[in-house]
Design an enzyme around this catalytic site. Structure first.
Site, PDB file in Angstrom:
ATOM      1  N   ARG A 121       0.887  -1.269  -0.044  1.00 47.64           N
ATOM      2  CA  ARG A 121      -0.156  -0.125   0.047  1.00 47.64           C
ATOM      3  C   ARG A 121       0.751   1.290   0.116  1.00 47.64           C
ATOM      4  NH1 ARG A 121      -2.941  -3.318   3.401  1.00 47.64           N
ATOM      5  NH2 ARG A 121      -4.658  -4.263   2.198  1.00 47.64           N
ATOM      6  N   LYS A 143       3.179  11.806 -10.917  1.00 54.38           N
ATOM      7  CA  LYS A 143       1.944  11.058 -12.058  1.00 54.38           C
ATOM      8  C   LYS A 143       3.010   9.514 -12.040  1.00 54.38           C
ATOM      9  CE  LYS A 143      -0.900  14.168 -14.051  1.00 54.38           C
ATOM     10  NZ  LYS A 143      -1.439  14.550 -15.250  1.00 54.38           N
ATOM     11  N   GLU A 185      10.442  19.098 -24.684  1.00 53.36           N
ATOM     12  CA  GLU A 185       9.597  19.603 -23.113  1.00 53.36           C
ATOM     13  C   GLU A 185      10.130  20.859 -22.677  1.00 53.36           C
ATOM     14  OE1 GLU A 185       6.726  18.188 -22.767  1.00 53.36           O
ATOM     15  OE2 GLU A 185       6.770  15.989 -23.495  1.00 53.36           O
ATOM     16  N   LYS A 225       7.426  23.512 -14.144  1.00 55.40           N
ATOM     17  CA  LYS A 225       6.686  22.407 -13.516  1.00 55.40           C
ATOM     18  C   LYS A 225       6.485  22.401 -12.260  1.00 55.40           C
ATOM     19  CE  LYS A 225       5.368  17.862 -14.490  1.00 55.40           C
ATOM     20  NZ  LYS A 225       5.597  16.432 -15.240  1.00 55.40           N
ATOM     21  N   GLU A 235      -4.569  17.752 -10.289  1.00 53.73           N
ATOM     22  CA  GLU A 235      -4.883  18.200 -11.750  1.00 53.73           C
ATOM     23  C   GLU A 235      -6.566  18.469 -11.573  1.00 53.73           C
ATOM     24  OE1 GLU A 235      -3.042  16.228 -14.848  1.00 53.73           O
ATOM     25  OE2 GLU A 235      -4.699  17.190 -16.389  1.00 53.73           O
ATOM     26  N   ARG A 242      -2.682  22.304 -13.902  1.00 50.24           N
ATOM     27  CA  ARG A 242      -1.490  21.095 -14.703  1.00 50.24           C
ATOM     28  C   ARG A 242      -1.985  21.080 -15.932  1.00 50.24           C
ATOM     29  NH1 ARG A 242       0.746  16.576 -10.678  1.00 50.24           N
ATOM     30  NH2 ARG A 242       1.707  16.055 -12.535  1.00 50.24           N
ATOM     31  N   ASN A 246       0.065  20.331 -20.875  1.00 50.46           N
ATOM     32  CA  ASN A 246      -0.311  19.356 -22.006  1.00 50.46           C
ATOM     33  C   ASN A 246      -0.342  20.161 -23.317  1.00 50.46           C
ATOM     34  OD1 ASN A 246      -1.131  16.954 -21.564  1.00 50.46           O
ATOM     35  ND2 ASN A 246      -3.126  17.160 -22.409  1.00 50.46           N
ATOM     36  N   HIS A 249       0.226  18.767 -26.177  1.00 53.76           N
ATOM     37  CA  HIS A 249       0.285  17.078 -26.251  1.00 53.76           C
ATOM     38  C   HIS A 249      -1.211  16.589 -26.812  1.00 53.76           C
ATOM     39  CE1 HIS A 249       3.814  17.685 -23.722  1.00 53.76           C
ATOM     40  NE2 HIS A 249       3.556  16.423 -23.400  1.00 53.76           N
ATOM     41  N   HIS A 253      -0.481  13.360 -28.788  1.00 58.11           N
ATOM     42  CA  HIS A 253      -0.813  12.250 -28.300  1.00 58.11           C
ATOM     43  C   HIS A 253      -1.488  11.423 -29.519  1.00 58.11           C
ATOM     44  CE1 HIS A 253      -0.844  13.031 -24.015  1.00 58.11           C
ATOM     45  NE2 HIS A 253       0.318  12.548 -24.171  1.00 58.11           N
ATOM     46  N   HIS A 266       7.935  10.388 -28.292  1.00 59.53           N
ATOM     47  CA  HIS A 266       6.987  11.274 -27.590  1.00 59.53           C
ATOM     48  C   HIS A 266       7.324  13.049 -27.826  1.00 59.53           C
ATOM     49  CE1 HIS A 266       3.899  12.908 -24.776  1.00 59.53           C
ATOM     50  NE2 HIS A 266       5.129  13.384 -23.995  1.00 59.53           N
TER      51      HIS A 266
HETATM   52  N1  NAD Z   1       4.857  10.985 -15.217  1.00 58.45           N
HETATM   53  C1  NAD Z   1       4.773  11.830 -15.825  1.00 58.45           C
HETATM   54  O1  NAD Z   1       4.374  12.828 -15.722  1.00 58.45           O
HETATM   55  C2  NAD Z   1       5.301  11.844 -17.467  1.00 58.45           C
HETATM   56  C3  NAD Z   1       5.587  12.780 -18.196  1.00 58.45           C
HETATM   57  C4  NAD Z   1       6.004  12.802 -19.526  1.00 58.45           C
HETATM   58  C5  NAD Z   1       6.266  11.352 -20.048  1.00 58.45           C
HETATM   59  N2  NAD Z   1       5.946  10.189 -19.201  1.00 58.45           N
HETATM   60  C6  NAD Z   1       6.133   8.892 -19.694  1.00 58.45           C
HETATM   61  O2  NAD Z   1       7.726   8.749 -19.807  1.00 58.45           O
HETATM   62  C7  NAD Z   1       7.885   7.831 -20.845  1.00 58.45           C
HETATM   63  C8  NAD Z   1       9.044   8.071 -21.648  1.00 58.45           C
HETATM   64  O3  NAD Z   1      10.205   8.459 -21.088  1.00 58.45           O
HETATM   65  P1  NAD Z   1      11.636   8.552 -21.734  1.00 58.45           P
HETATM   66  O4  NAD Z   1      11.612   9.526 -22.948  1.00 58.45           O
HETATM   67  O5  NAD Z   1      12.534   8.947 -20.674  1.00 58.45           O
HETATM   68  O6  NAD Z   1      11.780   7.136 -22.339  1.00 58.45           O
HETATM   69  P2  NAD Z   1      12.625   5.954 -21.847  1.00 58.45           P
HETATM   70  O7  NAD Z   1      12.504   5.788 -20.396  1.00 58.45           O
HETATM   71  O8  NAD Z   1      11.807   4.759 -22.713  1.00 58.45           O
HETATM   72  O9  NAD Z   1      14.048   5.956 -22.228  1.00 58.45           O
HETATM   73  C9  NAD Z   1      14.291   6.167 -23.567  1.00 58.45           C
HETATM   74  C10 NAD Z   1      15.402   4.937 -23.905  1.00 58.45           C
HETATM   75  O10 NAD Z   1      16.802   5.769 -23.609  1.00 58.45           O
HETATM   76  C11 NAD Z   1      17.126   4.625 -22.782  1.00 58.45           C
HETATM   77  N3  NAD Z   1      18.102   5.323 -21.860  1.00 58.45           N
HETATM   78  C12 NAD Z   1      17.574   5.973 -20.594  1.00 58.45           C
HETATM   79  N4  NAD Z   1      18.613   6.679 -19.934  1.00 58.45           N
HETATM   80  C13 NAD Z   1      19.705   6.592 -20.969  1.00 58.45           C
HETATM   81  C14 NAD Z   1      21.150   7.106 -20.495  1.00 58.45           C
HETATM   82  N5  NAD Z   1      21.400   7.744 -19.953  1.00 58.45           N
HETATM   83  N6  NAD Z   1      21.964   6.692 -21.592  1.00 58.45           N
HETATM   84  C15 NAD Z   1      21.564   5.716 -22.699  1.00 58.45           C
HETATM   85  N7  NAD Z   1      20.461   5.368 -22.807  1.00 58.45           N
HETATM   86  C16 NAD Z   1      19.275   5.702 -21.851  1.00 58.45           C
HETATM   87  C17 NAD Z   1      16.315   3.752 -22.062  1.00 58.45           C
HETATM   88  O11 NAD Z   1      16.740   2.619 -21.882  1.00 58.45           O
HETATM   89  C18 NAD Z   1      15.194   3.686 -23.470  1.00 58.45           C
HETATM   90  O12 NAD Z   1      15.801   2.657 -24.406  1.00 58.45           O
HETATM   91  C19 NAD Z   1       6.559   7.499 -21.566  1.00 58.45           C
HETATM   92  O13 NAD Z   1       6.065   6.376 -20.874  1.00 58.45           O
HETATM   93  C20 NAD Z   1       5.658   8.712 -21.120  1.00 58.45           C
HETATM   94  O14 NAD Z   1       4.445   8.187 -20.943  1.00 58.45           O
HETATM   95  C21 NAD Z   1       5.579  10.475 -17.898  1.00 58.45           C
END
Ligand code: NAD
Length: 365
Positions: A121, A143, A185, A225, A235, A242, A246, A249, A253, A266
């Site tokens: 939990r 999130k 971003e 942020k 939100e 919040r 977007n 986005h 999306h 993304h």
């Molecule tokens: N929680 C939130 O508020 C929020 C906001 C925006 C995006 N997201 C989520 O984030 C995700 C995307 O995250 P991302 O863009 O970080 O992608 P990711 O976590 O998939 O990383 C991208 C790639 O880079 C590699 N990688 C990571 N760090 C590295 C490093 N230092 N050196 C070499 N390779 C590395 C990873 O293994 C992966 O292959 C999505 O699922 C999206 O929904 C969440």
């Protein structure tokens, strides 16, 4: 190098501090020590890319803590992976007093954050974001969650990390397209909340992992942020709040959904979305054609797309926009620019205008 001060995010329950560079290194070592005090347990969650390339980091900082390694990529963000992390925690004797250290990009952050939110939990976790996107966006705001086959981020919880440690060394190994996706971003943050950040990006030469100004830009982006999250933690705001995060986005999306999350990163889809949001704002008389061109020019400096690579179906894009989670009572909710550096939310039902804008970036009937 200039010292980058820590940033406090003021939240209703637990506060969260973001530490940068050498401070982050020291604070992380301290957090590991405290997490293990009184025989308490901790574990690390990461992905295969990082486990392979950052062996020295894991050894030096975590000194033999159990390491749960998941496959990299969006396809890992599932309930099954949360189960894997939870069972790893059971196997290693973690209880309600234990801590998770989450080392990775947004995928590992979202999924392991959700594992921390639900294991027994809820246990505390720390995030060490390793992509630029995770440093400026996904690690902040609490999130967490995973995807279902029916859609992205459909299961999740608000659960803030106890602290975030930003170590820019990680960016040295990040592929260039992933770095640029994070820049989208940062540009978004400037556009919606801080004209001076946008202008600073325009006036600097192109930022890269080793650039002396990068850490300051990351901190400014985090601060934008953080301010928005503090004002609207869950939100709940009827307008703005919040949802402003977007910007671009709803369009982005839709592109990701129509292309099955395989064609655009993304941040790349968001870049096209930012252009569409800018053009919409221009049509509403909020910003000028010159300002739209400035946004396009900045995105292009980071090799980000400002139109679709290949034509996509207008009908599919609009249908995807209508399914967006941010819509309210069946009405599209979009974020527009009031000016460069200031955004707002609006309800929207002028589909002919949307079609015209989509056509401009290469969508077809
Ligand atoms: N929680 C939130 O508020 C929020 C906001 C925006 C995006 N997201 C989520 O984030 C995700 C995307 O995250 P991302 O863009 O970080 O992608 P990711 O976590 O998939 O990383 C991208 C790639 O880079 C590699 N990688 C990571 N760090 C590295 C490093 N230092 N050196 C070499 N390779 C590395 C990873 O293994 C992966 O292959 C999505 O699922 C999206 O929904 C969440």
């Amino acid at each position: 190098m200039m010292h980058t001060p820590a940033l406090d995010i003021r939240l209703s329950n637990t506060p969260c501090t973001v530490y940068f560079a050498s401070d982050a290194q020291a604070a992380l070592v301290d957090a590991v020590r405290k997490a293990l005090e009184g025989n308490r347990k901790a574990a690390i969650v990461t992905d295969e890319h990082l486990a392979a390339s950052q062996e020295g980091f894991f050894r030096n900082v975590f000194e033999g803590l159990p390491l749960c390694v998941l496959p990299p990529g969006e396809s890992t963000k599932t309930l099954a992976s949360v189960g894997r992390v939870a069972r790893f925690c059971v196997e290693h004797g973690l209880d309600r007093t234990s801590t998770l250290f989450v080392v990775g990009g947004g995928v590992i952050g979202d999924l392991a954050g959700f594992a921390a939110a639900s294991y027994q939990r809820g246990i505390p976790y720390y995030h060490i974001p390793t992509t630029l996107l995770a440093m400026v966006d996904s690690s902040l705001g609490g999130k967490t969650g995973v995807n279902l086959p029916e859609g992205k981020n459909l299961v999740g919880a608000f659960h803030h990390p106890s602290a975030i440690f930003i170590l820019p060394e990680f960016l040295k190994t990040l592929p260039e397209n992933e770095f640029n996706a994070g820049m989208a971003e940062i540009i978004k943050a400037g556009l919606l909340g801080d004209l001076s950040l946008f202008e600073a990006l325009e006036s600097k030469d192109v930022l890269h992992a080793q650039h002396a100004d990068l850490l300051g830009v990351i901190r400014t982006s985090c601060a934008i942020k953080a301010r928005i999250v503090e004002d609207d933690e869950r939100e709940g705001a009827a307008a703005a709040g919040r949802a402003l995060l977007n910007l671009g986005h709803t369009f982005g999306h839709a592109i990701e959904s129509v292309t099955g999350y395989t064609v655009y990163l993304h941040g790349e889809a968001v870049a096209i979305g930012l252009m569409l949001a800018a053009r919409l704002s221009q049509d509403l008389g909020k910003i000028t054609a010159e300002e739209v061109a400035r946004i396009g020019a900045l995105l292009k400096r980071y090799q980000l797309p400002t139109r679709l690579h290949d034509p996509l179906s207008m009908e599919h894009l609009l249908a995807a926009m209508q399914r967006d989670k941010k819509n309210r009572a069946g009405e599209l909710r979009l974020v527009i620019l009031e000016s460069l550096g200031e955004a707002n939310t609006i309800s929207w039902d002028d589909y002919p205008l949307l079609k015209r804008l989509w056509a401009e970036v290469g969508a077809v009937y």
